[in-house]
Scaffold this active site. Structure first.
Site: not given
Lengths: 404, 140
Positions: B50-53
């Protein structure tokens, strides 16, 4: 006469501030902004003639039906489709693609091959993977080079009498590459394969003539051309659309229903089950009117100037690399700064009122190809200015100084 | 120090900053200073979804306390996880489970709490608490 300052007055949202700074909206490849002329049409619909269409005998229903069908004809003329019923209203490109992918489930056999380009959006990969899983078809990929251009020699080698379908975007959303779709279509037809071109990114920049292209299916979303979200189009040749089974069952798409058997309605209603996005369809037509009133030739010329200016200014920043350097490209610049995550740059630009997209842009295979986690993408529209490009460049420099 | 006290300390630090730039610069510094996770724990299993990074978190019990180490490929995200680790690491699992996270609001990072926000601060907090639940079960 193209005057960007006059054009900007049509877009109320461009006057707003974000984080205390004037908005610089450079996420146009994700969605374009909506001009007053289209907003007025949406308001007028709900204030004056909101009604369900095609069935009512009352005046409002007839008015709404007329406007909706007029919008279909506007779209037909814009893309030069031979017949109005070859234009299917959808909720957008993804929906359009799924209608075709689902339809081919019953036409594709085990061992048949489906080709997609290496620079597709997930929406033009996943439905075909699902189709191949259902049918035993084989998905093959047309590769690209480091500039983000398709390798047409490889395409030639992939084509065979097993090829039944070819899918490619007209313009890549992540790289801006304009693909040689004329050649792709002609060669696919040479082996008897049908072609779907995803025109979502092309529609705001180029007018596709579906008859001249001889394309089998062409898809777009209204919100990329200054229209509302939740509306879009599937163009399909009459002969193919007739062959494809319906996608969803429901009202509107039937001719006759008994508990034993249902016969389907004619095109386009066969693919338009249920109450459609009536207002969205009408506003879609208004959006094309608006774009045509500005003129696609002027739009293309101006956006090309913006692209060249922005490319030159951004490349002056040390350690900045642009992904997608095709000779033919539209006003999309995907970039990274060496040693900096795109997400960090995007977060700081946001604080400066600059809207860009960061991440994989729903095109993970492209990011894997370049071996990067994602990019920062600035995409320009005809209402953007060189001054806004300058704000972006200063913002990127500032972010770089903070982050490195 | 208790979680509540550490959170107040962080809020105090952030209250000295006058604008977002100073806050971000501080977060970037925190990110750079974050004690790095052991390379062997930077596995796909330890990535927070759920994190872009990419964000990796590892948890380990030391006595009755849970110690977190983490890393991210984006520096602002690293700053955020550094703040969370400062508040929650080296604490008893029950305290971590019960801790509230209102201080995020108070230090001006509320925008990162929105579920649409790609850095997944919500996912990070959830993951830290899930670790605490798992280790609490083990302790019982």
């Amino acid at each position: 006469m193209f005057d960007v300052n006059e054009i900007r007055k049509d877009f109320p949202i461009l006057d707003r501030k974000v984080n205390g700074k004037p908005l610089v909206y450079l996420d146009n490849a994700a969605t374009s902004q909506t001009p007053r002329q289209v907003i007025d049409v949406i308001v007028e619909y709900y204030q004056n003639y909101n009604a369900n269409i095609h069935r009512g005998v009352h005046a409002l229903s007839q008015e709404a039906t007329d406007k909706y069908e007029q919008a279909r004809i506007k779209i037909q003329k814009h893309f030069n489709a031979a017949k109005a019923h070859e234009i299917i209203f959808t909720s957008g490109t993804t929906h359009s693609i799924n209608i075709v992918a689902n339809g081919f489930s019953s036409l594709l056999k085990k061992g048949d091959e489906v080709l997609v380009s290496a620079m597709e959006h997930h929406s033009n990969i996943v439905p075909w993977q699902m189709l191949c899983e259902r049918t035993g078809g084989l998905l093959k990929v047309i590769p690209m080079n480091q500039d983000g251009e398709l390798l047409m020699d490889e395409y030639d080698k992939l084509l065979s009498d097993k090829t039944k379908l070819v899918f490619c975007n007209h313009i890549s959303n992540a790289l801006g590459t304009i693909n040689p779709i004329e050649e792709i279509i002609e060669k696919a037809h040479g082996v008897g394969a049908a072609v779907l071109i995803d025109g979502a990114q092309a529609a705001p920049h180029i007018v596709a003539d579906v008859q001249a292209l001889d394309v089998d299916f062409y898809t777009i979303s209204a919100h990329k051309v200054c229209g509302p979200t939740g509306a879009g189009m599937l163009y399909g040749k009459e002969e193919l659309l007739t062959k494809l089974p319906p996608y969803q069952g429901g009202g509107e798409m039937i001719a006759e229903v008994t508990f034993e058997k249902t016969s389907y309605a004619d095109l386009p209603h066969k693919f338009e089950a249920g109450t459609p996005n009536i207002c969205g369809g009408i506003a879609f037509g208004a959006a094309l009117d608006y774009m045509n009133s500005i003129g696609f030739d002027d739009i293309a010329k101006y956006e090309h100037e913006l692209l060249e200016y922005a490319t030159q200014k951004l490349l002056e920043i040390d350690k900045l690399k642009i992904y997608g350097t095709a000779k033919d490209k539209t006003s999309v610049i995907s970039f990274n700064i060496e040693g900096v995550h795109p997400y960090d740059i995007g977060s700081i630009l946001d604080k400066l009122g600059i809207a860009v997209r960061t991440g994989h842009h729903c095109a993970q295979p492209i990011m894997d190809f370049f071996n990067i986690p994602g990019t920062v993408r600035a995409s320009f529209c005809f209402y953007n200015t060189k001054e806004e490009v300058d704000v972006l460049v200063e913002g990127v420099k500032r972010a770089k100084n903070m982050l490195l | 120090m208790q979680i509540q006290d550490i959170q107040e300390e962080i809020v105090d630090e952030f209250s000295m900053f006058e604008d977002w730039m100073q806050r971000y610069e501080y977060m970037i510094d925190l990110g750079k200073a974050l004690p790095l996770i052991d390379e062997q724990y930077k596995t796909d299993d330890n990535i927070i979804k759920g994190c872009q990074s990419k964000v990796w978190v590892h948890a380990e019990l030391e006595g009755d306390k849970l110690v977190f180490t983490a890393d991210s490929d984006a520096i602002i995200t690293k700053g955020i996880i550094a703040i969370l680790i400062r508040a929650f690491s080296n604490q008893k699992p029950t305290d971590i489970i019960e801790a509230n996270t209102d201080f995020i609001d108070e230090i001006g990072l509320k925008e990162h709490l929105s579920p649409t926000r790609a850095n997944g601060l919500v996912s990070m907090i959830k993951q830290l608490k899930l670790y605490a639940v798992a280790y609490q079960t083990q302790l019982n």
